[in-house]
Design a protein around this motif. Structure first.
Motif, PDB file in Angstrom:
ATOM      1  N   PRO A  37      27.508  55.252  18.072  1.00  0.00           N
ATOM      2  CA  PRO A  37      28.021  54.051  18.729  1.00  0.00           C
ATOM      3  C   PRO A  37      28.374  54.337  20.191  1.00  0.00           C
ATOM      4  CG  PRO A  37      29.299  54.608  16.743  1.00  0.00           C
ATOM      5  CD  PRO A  37      28.427  55.769  17.066  1.00  0.00           C
ATOM      6  N   PHE A  38      28.636  53.271  20.937  1.00  0.00           N
ATOM      7  CA  PHE A  38      29.041  53.426  22.330  1.00  0.00           C
ATOM      8  C   PHE A  38      30.313  54.265  22.421  1.00  0.00           C
ATOM      9  CE2 PHE A  38      31.690  51.993  25.905  1.00  0.00           C
ATOM     10  CZ  PHE A  38      30.853  52.333  26.957  1.00  0.00           C
ATOM     11  N   LEU A  39      30.316  55.188  23.373  1.00  0.00           N
ATOM     12  CA  LEU A  39      31.478  56.041  23.626  1.00  0.00           C
ATOM     13  C   LEU A  39      32.002  55.769  25.031  1.00  0.00           C
ATOM     14  CD1 LEU A  39      30.251  59.490  22.257  1.00  0.00           C
ATOM     15  CD2 LEU A  39      32.063  58.094  21.271  1.00  0.00           C
ATOM     16  N   SER A  40      33.265  55.392  25.139  1.00  0.00           N
ATOM     17  CA  SER A  40      33.880  55.339  26.457  1.00  0.00           C
ATOM     18  C   SER A  40      34.031  56.765  26.962  1.00  0.00           C
ATOM     19  CB  SER A  40      35.246  54.659  26.380  1.00  0.00           C
ATOM     20  OG  SER A  40      36.152  55.463  25.636  1.00  0.00           O
ATOM     21  N   GLN A  41      34.333  56.924  28.242  1.00  0.00           N
ATOM     22  CA  GLN A  41      34.494  58.272  28.785  1.00  0.00           C
ATOM     23  C   GLN A  41      35.612  59.021  28.069  1.00  0.00           C
ATOM     24  OE1 GLN A  41      34.903  57.505  33.015  1.00  0.00           O
ATOM     25  NE2 GLN A  41      32.709  57.730  33.317  1.00  0.00           N
ATOM     26  N   ARG A  42      36.684  58.311  27.742  1.00  0.00           N
ATOM     27  CA  ARG A  42      37.794  58.965  27.047  1.00  0.00           C
ATOM     28  C   ARG A  42      37.378  59.440  25.669  1.00  0.00           C
ATOM     29  NH1 ARG A  42      42.931  55.381  25.445  1.00  0.00           N
ATOM     30  NH2 ARG A  42      41.232  54.342  24.374  1.00  0.00           N
ATOM     31  N   TYR A  43      36.652  58.600  24.933  1.00  0.00           N
ATOM     32  CA  TYR A  43      36.268  58.978  23.576  1.00  0.00           C
ATOM     33  C   TYR A  43      35.139  59.997  23.565  1.00  0.00           C
ATOM     34  CZ  TYR A  43      39.432  55.871  21.179  1.00  0.00           C
ATOM     35  OH  TYR A  43      40.567  55.295  20.673  1.00  0.00           O
ATOM     36  N   ALA A  44      34.353  60.065  24.626  1.00  0.00           N
ATOM     37  CA  ALA A  44      33.342  61.117  24.704  1.00  0.00           C
ATOM     38  C   ALA A  44      34.017  62.480  24.733  1.00  0.00           C
ATOM     39  CB  ALA A  44      32.475  60.921  25.943  1.00  0.00           C
ATOM     40  N   ILE A  45      35.104  62.576  25.490  1.00  0.00           N
ATOM     41  CA  ILE A  45      35.849  63.832  25.542  1.00  0.00           C
ATOM     42  C   ILE A  45      36.469  64.139  24.185  1.00  0.00           C
ATOM     43  CG2 ILE A  45      37.844  64.991  26.583  1.00  0.00           C
ATOM     44  CD1 ILE A  45      37.273  63.357  29.123  1.00  0.00           C
ATOM     45  N   ARG A  46      37.066  63.130  23.575  1.00  0.00           N
ATOM     46  CA  ARG A  46      37.702  63.332  22.264  1.00  0.00           C
ATOM     47  C   ARG A  46      36.683  63.782  21.224  1.00  0.00           C
ATOM     48  NH1 ARG A  46      40.216  58.409  18.623  1.00  0.00           N
ATOM     49  NH2 ARG A  46      40.323  59.547  16.664  1.00  0.00           N
ATOM     50  N   ALA A  47      35.481  63.148  21.235  1.00  0.00           N
ATOM     51  CA  ALA A  47      34.456  63.504  20.268  1.00  0.00           C
ATOM     52  C   ALA A  47      33.980  64.933  20.475  1.00  0.00           C
ATOM     53  CB  ALA A  47      33.280  62.529  20.379  1.00  0.00           C
TER      54      ALA A  47
END
Length: 383
Positions: free
Chosen positions: A133-143
């Motif tokens: 799914p789409f990842l915001s910049q913040r969630y890309a780091i978290r993932a």
């Protein structure tokens, strides 16, 4: 196996105050008819099912019924969240989706294995799909942090983090004899925007190179950009585009879904099937006398008027063209204020000038100004 690839439905879209719900009903009905005729083994909806993170009850009902109807064709159905969707809300529908045999992946979860979906066609072809799914910049780091990044690695760009994540998720692609698929909601460097995308999530730090995709993927089904197009990539990669023109910037797009035939030992063959159920969008320009001769009763219109601005001009245009959703003075008719603008700009900060530019374009997109501030601060601090 055969795949039907679609994306960017944007159900709930309002165009210049005009609700397009009935158009969406016809468009999705045609997508279902295509699935019934083509008999795909798998349907992929690559994000942006809705136009807003808070869809109406009618929009939710239409999307869930469309997904159910696609499932009833006998195909497996996988849908991922896009940047317009509320990923958590989509995940909340997972119990319903699981019961209906539909795979919903609204957002990235703590267990990356949840994003790997596998199946076997009636003909015995095994397939696996990474559904990102789409990842915001913040969630890309978290993932990416789940893979125990060092401090330096955690400060990598969005593109670097997405590349690392895709590489990890696609590790099972090394097994031979299986059709390897990937779907994601991303902006790829060099791809053409459709014209109606959300700028905050297609520019600056959100564009990634096509090299993030593995060479051993048989097909990558992308969503996010609304124009149907092939992407130059290490593997067959395509945007299906939106099945209807979302805004006037997309009036030249050819709306379609992609039909993909592929096997573990056979390269993907892709063809587009047009979707023609939506009302056409058109831009017309001219004087009132010229506009009186326009005959486009079955199109939504953007009108650029070649008249001197005056009170009541908009109403006169709409009397001539009832389907005019947007009426503006043709830019060629506006006074030349280049010298005045240069004087006005003197002494104004870059933030103010950028704000002026957005205002002049009629852009009120949430987050664009904030992204500019972040970028400007970063550049300024390095000087």
């Amino acid at each position: 196996m055969r795949i039907l690839h679609t994306s960017d439905w944007h159900v709930g879209k309002v165009l210049k105050g005009r609700n397009r719900f009935e158009e969406h009903k016809r468009v999705l009905a045609q997508v279902i008819e295509i699935a019934q005729a083509e008999r795909p083994d798998l349907v992929i909806v690559a994000g942006d099912l809705y136009d807003t993170a808070a869809p109406t009850a009618d929009a939710t009902r239409l999307v869930t019924r469309a997904l159910s109807a696609l499932r009833k064709t006998g195909a497996r159905v996988v849908a991922i969240g896009g940047n317009h969707d509320n990923g958590a809300a989509l995940d909340a529908l997972r119990p319903w989706a699981d019961a209906a045999g539909i795979e919903l992946r609204g957002s990235f979860r703590d267990d990356p294995r949840d994003l790997l979906i596998e199946g076997t066609t009636e003909g015995g072809e095994r397939w696996r799909l990474v559904a990102l799914p789409f990842l915001s910049q913040r969630y890309a780091i978290r993932a990416a942090e789940m893979y125990e990044l060092s401090a330096a690695e955690a400060n990598q760009t969005y593109a670097d983090l997405v590349a690392r994540l895709i590489a990890k998720l696609s590790e099972p692609f090394a097994e031979p004899g299986v059709v390897n698929l990937l779907t994601a909601h991303l902006t790829i460097v060099g791809a053409s925007t459709g014209g109606g995308e959300r700028e905050a999530h297609t520019i600056m730090g959100y564009a990634v190179p096509a090299t993030v995709f593995p060479q051993n993927a048989h097909y990558v089904a992308l969503g996010h950009l609304h124009r149907s197009q092939q992407v130059i990539s290490p593997c067959p990669t395509r945007y299906s585009g939106s099945p209807l023109a979302v805004d006037f910037g997309e009036e030249e797009n050819v709306c379609s879904v992609a039909i993909v035939d592929v096997a573990a030992d056979q390269a993907a063959r892709v063809r587009d099937v047009p979707v023609t159920s939506a009302i056409t969008l058109r831009t017309v320009r001219g004087t009132l006398e010229q506009l009186a001769k326009v005959n486009l009763p079955d199109a939504w219109l953007r009108v650029l008027v070649r008249e001197v601005p005056r009170p009541g001009l908009r109403e006169d245009v709409q009397d001539l063209l009832p389907n005019a959703l947007e009426v503006r003075i043709d830019p060629d008719m506006l006074p030349n204020r280049t010298g005045e603008r240069s004087a006005e700009r003197a002494g104004r900060s870059p933030r103010e000038l950028f704000g002026d530019y957005l205002d002049s374009r009629g852009n009120a997109e949430e987050g664009v100004r904030e992204l500019f501030d972040e970028l400007y601060d970063e550049v300024s601090s390095n000087q």
